[in-house]
Design a protein around this motif. Structure first.
Motif: not given
Length: 286
Positions: A7, A14, A16, A89, A91, A100, A103-104, A107
């Motif tokens: 994060r 939201r 990275f 991460w 989330s 969203h 989609r994360n 990565e």
């Protein structure tokens, strides 16, 4: 306990970070930053359990849940792991962040894969335990061809479609990295029953188990499906169940189970569903 965070600023829900951060957590959740090399040197070549959270987990909540999970795991099978590591991460913060966060997972999966490669290279014996949308992170981490070796993959209430394991051509790449894949599900999971179905228009594996299950299990002998409907009453409480913890403890000691079993509060030993159903069928014909 160690925490790996992808994060931004360690706690963004939201976005990275440019570079993952590692901290060593104390008993109250405070942490001190450590380097990757020092971290890997401490874990090599020991037995490591990596915990991965799912959707909508603010950092403080994720850390609390990791610490609670560690306490329950240590009480249930304290000698089975030398180290427990949490991976966090971005989330999402609220229910409106669902797509969203989804989609994360791409990565997050890429970054998680890198850590698993480093742990494999360090000679660690690696188990993974993931809850809910963590299944998508793990799936995207393991679906490509790369040198990663996982002993046990414990999937609790997976927020992925029931048909993903049967229809996806990447499953052989995933399973070749894993010795044993345990898929825990339960039909008391209202979040997956209603929420997942509402946004995905599909049933969730963590609610109903895999579709075309007999065909899947014949094709992939490494997969065990564990119905926890008799011992888990919601989306999150897998590690609150003594039956679930006792089963995992036995699995870590080498206990063998059928490919499809059902847990019961009245007997923590799993019941082989196929054998039970065949006995009922024979009895009904007598």
């Amino acid at each position: 306990m160690y925490l790996i965070s992808s994060r931004k600023d360690m706690n963004d829900g939201r976005i990275f970070a440019e570079k993952d951060c590692i901290v060593q957590l104390g008993g109250l959740g405070q942490g001190r930053p450590i380097t990757r090399d020092w971290f890997l040197s401490q874990l090599s070549p020991e037995k490591v359990l990596v915990l991965v959270h799912g959707f909508k987990n603010p950092l403080l909540y994720a850390v609390r849940e990791f610490l609670l999970a560690r306490a329950r795991i240590q009480r249930a099978f304290s000698t089975e792991y030398d180290h427990i590591v949490g991976y966090t991460w971005p989330s999402g913060f609220t229910e409106f962040d669902y797509f969203h966060a989804k989609r994360n997972t791409g990565e997050a999966g890429n970054r998680f894969r890198t850590w698993l490669r480093w742990l494999t290279k360090a000679g660690c014996t690696i188990d993974i335990m993931g809850h809910s949308m963590a299944a998508l992170v793990g799936y995207k981490a393991l679906r490509v061809e790369v040198d990663i070796r996982i002993r046990n993959l414990f999937s609790l209430g997976a927020a992925i479609p029931t048909d993903i394991m049967l229809e996806d051509q990447n499953m052989p790449h995933l399973l070749e990295k894993v010795q044993h894949f345990y898929a825990f599900h339960n039909r008391n999971d209202r979040i997956l029953k209603y929420g997942f179905r509402l946004v995905e228009w599909k049933k969730a594996l963590g609610y109903a188990g895999p579709s075309h299950q007999q065909d899947l299990l014949k094709r992939h002998g490494k997969i065990n499906v564990i119905d926890c409907s008799g011992v888990v009453k919601n989306h999150t409480d897998y590690l609150h169940s003594p039956a679930v913890l006792q089963l995992i403890s036995r699995l870590l000691k080498g206990y063998k189970i059928g490919q499809h079993v059902r847990l019961s509060d009245y007997d923590a030993m799993p019941v082989n569903v196929e054998q039970t159903e065949s006995r009922y069928a024979i009895a009904s014909q007598m």
